[in-house]
Design a protein around this motif. Structure first.
Motif, PDB file in Angstrom:
ATOM      1  N   MET A  28      37.884  -4.104  12.020  1.00 42.57           N
ATOM      2  CA  MET A  28      38.508  -5.434  11.974  1.00 42.57           C
ATOM      3  C   MET A  28      37.445  -6.520  11.837  1.00 42.57           C
ATOM      4  O   MET A  28      36.471  -6.555  12.574  1.00 42.57           O
ATOM      5  CB  MET A  28      39.310  -5.670  13.278  1.00 42.57           C
ATOM      6  N   ARG A  29      37.610  -7.398  10.869  1.00 43.80           N
ATOM      7  CA  ARG A  29      36.717  -8.548  10.745  1.00 43.80           C
ATOM      8  C   ARG A  29      37.577  -9.810  10.658  1.00 43.80           C
ATOM      9  O   ARG A  29      38.543  -9.862   9.907  1.00 43.80           O
ATOM     10  CB  ARG A  29      35.853  -8.418   9.494  1.00 43.80           C
ATOM     11  N   ALA A  30      37.205 -10.797  11.461  1.00 41.24           N
ATOM     12  CA  ALA A  30      38.002 -12.022  11.526  1.00 41.24           C
ATOM     13  C   ALA A  30      37.285 -13.161  10.804  1.00 41.24           C
ATOM     14  O   ALA A  30      36.062 -13.159  10.692  1.00 41.24           O
ATOM     15  CB  ALA A  30      38.237 -12.416  12.977  1.00 41.24           C
ATOM     16  N   GLU A  31      38.059 -14.101  10.319  1.00 43.13           N
ATOM     17  CA  GLU A  31      37.439 -15.329   9.802  1.00 43.13           C
ATOM     18  C   GLU A  31      36.990 -16.197  10.964  1.00 43.13           C
ATOM     19  O   GLU A  31      35.971 -16.862  10.912  1.00 43.13           O
ATOM     20  CB  GLU A  31      38.431 -16.096   8.927  1.00 43.13           C
ATOM     21  N   ARG A  32      37.813 -16.168  12.019  1.00 41.51           N
ATOM     22  CA  ARG A  32      37.526 -17.047  13.148  1.00 41.51           C
ATOM     23  C   ARG A  32      38.004 -16.368  14.421  1.00 41.51           C
ATOM     24  O   ARG A  32      39.073 -15.752  14.414  1.00 41.51           O
ATOM     25  CB  ARG A  32      38.272 -18.365  12.939  1.00 41.51           C
ATOM     26  N   ILE A  33      37.224 -16.463  15.469  1.00 35.63           N
ATOM     27  CA  ILE A  33      37.694 -15.992  16.773  1.00 35.63           C
ATOM     28  C   ILE A  33      37.598 -17.115  17.795  1.00 35.63           C
ATOM     29  O   ILE A  33      36.700 -17.957  17.720  1.00 35.63           O
ATOM     30  CB  ILE A  33      36.932 -14.743  17.276  1.00 35.63           C
ATOM     31  N   PHE A  34      38.554 -17.124  18.693  1.00 33.99           N
ATOM     32  CA  PHE A  34      38.603 -18.078  19.802  1.00 33.99           C
ATOM     33  C   PHE A  34      38.326 -17.269  21.063  1.00 33.99           C
ATOM     34  O   PHE A  34      39.163 -16.466  21.484  1.00 33.99           O
ATOM     35  CB  PHE A  34      39.973 -18.751  19.875  1.00 33.99           C
ATOM     36  N   THR A  35      37.141 -17.463  21.610  1.00 35.13           N
ATOM     37  CA  THR A  35      36.707 -16.621  22.731  1.00 35.13           C
ATOM     38  C   THR A  35      36.731 -17.402  24.034  1.00 35.13           C
ATOM     39  O   THR A  35      36.911 -18.618  24.046  1.00 35.13           O
ATOM     40  CB  THR A  35      35.273 -16.123  22.494  1.00 35.13           C
TER      41      THR A  35
ATOM     42  N   PRO B 165      55.333  -9.211  30.670  1.00 36.90           N
ATOM     43  CA  PRO B 165      56.226  -9.992  31.542  1.00 36.90           C
ATOM     44  C   PRO B 165      55.873 -11.477  31.502  1.00 36.90           C
ATOM     45  O   PRO B 165      54.745 -11.843  31.195  1.00 36.90           O
ATOM     46  CB  PRO B 165      55.959  -9.411  32.929  1.00 36.90           C
ATOM     47  N   GLY B 166      56.858 -12.309  31.819  1.00 39.92           N
ATOM     48  CA  GLY B 166      56.632 -13.746  31.977  1.00 39.92           C
ATOM     49  C   GLY B 166      56.039 -14.378  30.739  1.00 39.92           C
ATOM     50  O   GLY B 166      56.545 -14.204  29.631  1.00 39.92           O
ATOM     51  N   LEU B 167      54.960 -15.112  30.947  1.00 43.95           N
ATOM     52  CA  LEU B 167      54.301 -15.818  29.851  1.00 43.95           C
ATOM     53  C   LEU B 167      53.331 -14.927  29.076  1.00 43.95           C
ATOM     54  O   LEU B 167      52.670 -15.388  28.162  1.00 43.95           O
ATOM     55  CB  LEU B 167      53.556 -17.043  30.391  1.00 43.95           C
ATOM     56  N   GLY B 168      53.253 -13.677  29.460  1.00 50.33           N
ATOM     57  CA  GLY B 168      52.330 -12.774  28.759  1.00 50.33           C
ATOM     58  C   GLY B 168      50.879 -13.193  28.925  1.00 50.33           C
ATOM     59  O   GLY B 168      50.127 -13.274  27.958  1.00 50.33           O
ATOM     60  N   VAL B 169      50.496 -13.425  30.176  1.00 54.76           N
ATOM     61  CA  VAL B 169      49.171 -13.979  30.454  1.00 54.76           C
ATOM     62  C   VAL B 169      48.070 -12.933  30.283  1.00 54.76           C
ATOM     63  O   VAL B 169      48.206 -11.784  30.723  1.00 54.76           O
ATOM     64  CB  VAL B 169      49.134 -14.571  31.883  1.00 54.76           C
ATOM     65  N   VAL B 170      46.987 -13.337  29.625  1.00 52.66           N
ATOM     66  CA  VAL B 170      45.759 -12.549  29.552  1.00 52.66           C
ATOM     67  C   VAL B 170      44.636 -13.457  30.027  1.00 52.66           C
ATOM     68  O   VAL B 170      44.301 -14.435  29.353  1.00 52.66           O
ATOM     69  CB  VAL B 170      45.480 -12.063  28.114  1.00 52.66           C
ATOM     70  N   GLU B 171      44.097 -13.158  31.193  1.00 52.86           N
ATOM     71  CA  GLU B 171      43.161 -14.098  31.829  1.00 52.86           C
ATOM     72  C   GLU B 171      41.815 -14.194  31.103  1.00 52.86           C
ATOM     73  O   GLU B 171      41.271 -15.274  30.955  1.00 52.86           O
ATOM     74  CB  GLU B 171      42.929 -13.710  33.297  1.00 52.86           C
ATOM     75  N   ARG B 172      41.273 -13.069  30.695  1.00 52.35           N
ATOM     76  CA  ARG B 172      39.987 -13.104  29.975  1.00 52.35           C
ATOM     77  C   ARG B 172      40.277 -12.687  28.555  1.00 52.35           C
ATOM     78  O   ARG B 172      40.087 -11.536  28.181  1.00 52.35           O
ATOM     79  CB  ARG B 172      38.989 -12.166  30.652  1.00 52.35           C
ATOM     80  N   GLY B 173      40.736 -13.645  27.765  1.00 48.42           N
ATOM     81  CA  GLY B 173      41.306 -13.288  26.473  1.00 48.42           C
ATOM     82  C   GLY B 173      40.591 -13.890  25.279  1.00 48.42           C
ATOM     83  O   GLY B 173      39.646 -14.672  25.415  1.00 48.42           O
ATOM     84  N   MET B 174      41.097 -13.499  24.123  1.00 46.49           N
ATOM     85  CA  MET B 174      40.595 -14.058  22.867  1.00 46.49           C
ATOM     86  C   MET B 174      41.682 -13.940  21.799  1.00 46.49           C
ATOM     87  O   MET B 174      42.608 -13.142  21.917  1.00 46.49           O
ATOM     88  CB  MET B 174      39.338 -13.321  22.407  1.00 46.49           C
ATOM     89  N   VAL B 175      41.517 -14.741  20.764  1.00 46.39           N
ATOM     90  CA  VAL B 175      42.403 -14.681  19.600  1.00 46.39           C
ATOM     91  C   VAL B 175      41.518 -14.553  18.375  1.00 46.39           C
ATOM     92  O   VAL B 175      40.503 -15.240  18.265  1.00 46.39           O
ATOM     93  CB  VAL B 175      43.262 -15.958  19.486  1.00 46.39           C
ATOM     94  N   ALA B 176      41.917 -13.668  17.462  1.00 43.47           N
ATOM     95  CA  ALA B 176      41.179 -13.515  16.202  1.00 43.47           C
ATOM     96  C   ALA B 176      42.110 -13.827  15.042  1.00 43.47           C
ATOM     97  O   ALA B 176      43.286 -13.448  15.056  1.00 43.47           O
ATOM     98  CB  ALA B 176      40.635 -12.090  16.078  1.00 43.47           C
ATOM     99  N   GLU B 177      41.559 -14.524  14.039  1.00 42.12           N
ATOM    100  CA  GLU B 177      42.375 -14.997  12.924  1.00 42.12           C
ATOM    101  C   GLU B 177      41.781 -14.583  11.594  1.00 42.12           C
ATOM    102  O   GLU B 177      40.560 -14.572  11.432  1.00 42.12           O
ATOM    103  CB  GLU B 177      42.418 -16.536  12.974  1.00 42.12           C
ATOM    104  N   ALA B 178      42.652 -14.251  10.661  1.00 42.99           N
ATOM    105  CA  ALA B 178      42.236 -14.075   9.268  1.00 42.99           C
ATOM    106  C   ALA B 178      43.372 -14.531   8.373  1.00 42.99           C
ATOM    107  O   ALA B 178      44.548 -14.223   8.648  1.00 42.99           O
ATOM    108  CB  ALA B 178      41.883 -12.612   8.977  1.00 42.99           C
ATOM    109  N   ALA B 179      43.046 -15.291   7.361  1.00 43.71           N
ATOM    110  CA  ALA B 179      44.028 -15.769   6.380  1.00 43.71           C
ATOM    111  C   ALA B 179      45.219 -16.454   7.041  1.00 43.71           C
ATOM    112  O   ALA B 179      46.374 -16.279   6.626  1.00 43.71           O
ATOM    113  CB  ALA B 179      44.502 -14.608   5.485  1.00 43.71           C
ATOM    114  N   GLY B 180      44.943 -17.221   8.085  1.00 42.42           N
ATOM    115  CA  GLY B 180      45.999 -18.018   8.705  1.00 42.42           C
ATOM    116  C   GLY B 180      46.913 -17.235   9.632  1.00 42.42           C
ATOM    117  O   GLY B 180      47.868 -17.787  10.167  1.00 42.42           O
TER     118      GLY B 180
END
Lengths: 393, 393
Positions: free
Chosen positions: A1-8, A20-35
């Motif tokens: 997997m290669r991302a254009e942008r990651i939010f760490t 459950p609930g809000l689907g919380v991930v305390e130590r998380g990140m988001v990776a994006e490619a092509a929107g």
């Protein structure tokens, strides 16, 4: 997997239905490619062209305002002022106020002026992390004026995702008989809207002062024949069985719902119809009748929360404030409020590609300067948005 | 007359008491020298070093938020969330919430952290054209912690005019008997606050859950002896005769006032005490008892409107929204709301140099992108401020 942008270095409220609930991930990140989101979850090593360090901030999906009347001309500030000085509705109507006053101004307005005014209103929503906005017509009430407003709504898509809704059955134009307008809606306007893809759904206002259930039914039937999903302003001021009527047509949502019965709630649950709660109108109209939140919980009806942004009964330009009002007035929990402006609001628009942080969804993010998600509901008139990410793609 | 700066091509709501209503001047201008208004009125020729063309926008005095608890540590978002999930007050208190929770966090906080948090809250007010803010202590409840908070309040004067108020009688500290705390207030804290000019006035909370009238009276007497004006949180949840008590001591203002009787209103009128209405607390606490607005009108009591910004009962950060809530909930007129955040709010602080556009007043201006003043009250969660002028001098 290669991302254009990651939010760490982020804390995520993913709204993932698998969690459950809000689907919380305390130590998380988001990776994006092509929107699109290609990964959202626990921090891991992903190669990326660009790294955004969120410094421990919270990320939610970009917020969704799923019920607005954003496109109109004029405002009703003078009417608001007159009413506080004791003017009655009739007096105001005679002075050119009310919904027909907005209709006249909207009909007379040029598309570019409607667009400029709508953009200014939209900027207030966008500043709070809103990335998807439903926009209704309904102040034109003639073929020409309704199509003009729907075109304007579509044109707003350069700064947020727009879901446009043909609210032809908002009121009756003064220049023709009621039955003639219903016929015009069903035989001319709906076919035109569907053929030209001017709207994603249709909507009506079922109320003693607007359309009867008997007038809504053929309107919904025509929409269904032309492949358009339906929504309904239902049971706001009285119980005409609007929620059940909406459910009968498999509506995406029924909205307002203060007077909905438990049977209505049960019918909505069976149809998968979302309950869109609009606390700004409740507040502005000083209503006392609360929507049947317990019945919605009991039957598993998903609840959404929206501004109902409009010039008359809800001149509310803040979705954060709508959440606070839903909590304070309707006793929605923080979790219900936040799901109500993300995943459940998406469902009210028939969409699953927004309102969640999961692989495959659009990379629409709101990054917040908060310590806990409850702050987004608790504060009144305070905007802790750090950054909004809207992926046009 | 020569001005340093003139604001031309403007519509003015001067709030000049010599003019009716909002003191409107349709084709107006404001001239400034050395941080003061040297002329405000109909357009005329005045030489100036700098000309600001307002392009037809409205100018009001910079807004005044005359009742805030801006300085505190922690917030109560978690408590807000727990309460929506059904937690009772006792349970919350046991978990460290409520006013004593805020007291503990505030006592423990360093002055620079208190200041940073207060600055962030203040920025929300300032963004809406607020130029004068009253800031109360009251979450310290010990000499050291109260003085710390008052010093922090004073330090906020680099971005707005600050009136600081010693709210020592906000609640009782858990570490001593009630009578001992009243004695500490009267014999040690008030003399210290007066001698070091830490506050412009004192304030108390007269309520069944706080100070009794018999405890407030010696506190007010001590303040008066030391040359400090008084203010009172009065008759919010019950009628203990707080308004009349405040009037008896010539209070600048009595605040909240939902349960004030007509006799109390009459006493306030005689004393010139301003009625400060706090619709954010009314909203958040879901109160039903409306303040006696008709009695205030009948007896000629000036009404002000404020946010009551605090972490518990009114986490409201918008004075525009406070006006909307006062209009919608309390039926204040647009004129009453706007006088309530300008001239009458100034009176609640014992000031006549702010809140009006008249010669001699400080040149604190709010310049608005609106067509009529009613828009400032009518819209919910929308900020039409074009520019704020705050003259530090």
């Amino acid at each position: 997997m290669r991302a254009e942008r990651i939010f760490t270095n982020a804390r995520l409220a993913t709204m993932d239905p698998a969690l459950p609930g809000l689907g919380v991930v305390e130590r998380g990140m988001v990776a994006e490619a092509a929107g699109r989101i290609i990964y959202a979850g626990a921090a891991r090593a992903i190669e990326a062209d660009e790294i955004v360090d969120c410094e421990g901030r919270w990320i939610t999906p970009g917020l969704i305002d799923c019920h607005t009347h954003l496109v109109y001309a004029g405002d009703r500030a003078a009417e608001f002022e007159a009413r506080l000085q004791g003017a009655g509705y009739e007096e105001i109507a005679r002075a050119g106020g009310g919904i027909l006053g907005t209709m006249r101004a909207t009909r007379a307005a040029r598309a570019e002026d409607l667009r400029a005014a709508a953009k200014r209103r939209m900027a207030a929503l966008v500043a709070e992390g809103v990335t998807t906005i439903e926009v209704k017509s309904g102040y034109g009430l003639s073929p020409e004026a309704e199509y003009k407003c729907l075109e304007v709504a579509k044109s707003l898509g350069d700064a947020a995702d727009i879901s446009s809704t043909f609210l032809g059955a908002h009121g009756f134009p003064p220049e023709m008989a009621r039955a003639d307008y219903v016929r015009l809606l069903c035989e001319e306007m709906i076919p035109h809207v569907a053929a030209h893809k001017l709207a994603d759904a249709v909507d009506g206002f079922c109320e003693g002062i607007a359309f009867s259930p008997e007038e809504i039914a053929p309107f919904f039937a025509a929409a269904t024949r032309h492949g358009l999903r339906v929504k309904l302003h239902a049971d706001q001021l009285s119980n005409l069985g609007g929620a059940a009527l909406a459910a009968k047509f498999g509506a995406l949502s029924a909205d307002h719902l203060e007077y909905t019965s438990e049977d209505g709630a049960a019918a909505m649950a069976r149809a998968g119809t979302v309950a869109v709660l609009l606390p700004g109108a409740f507040f502005t109209l000083r209503e006392k009748q609360l929507p049947p939140v317990e019945a919605f919980r009991k039957h598993g009806v998903r609840m959404a929360v929206s501004t109902d942004l409009n010039p008359g009964t809800s001149p509310l330009f803040s979705l954060l404030l709508a959440m606070n009002m839903a909590a304070t007035q309707f006793r929605l929990t923080v979790e219900e409020c936040l799901l109500g402006v993300t995943r459940h609001a998406a469902a009210a628009l028939g969409r699953s590609d927004v309102g969640v942080l999961t692989a495959g969804a659009k990379c629409h993010l709101a990054i917040w300067d908060i310590e806990r998600p409850a702050e987004l509901v608790y504060r009144i008139g305070f905007n802790p948005l750090h950054q909004r990410i809207w992926s046009a793609a």
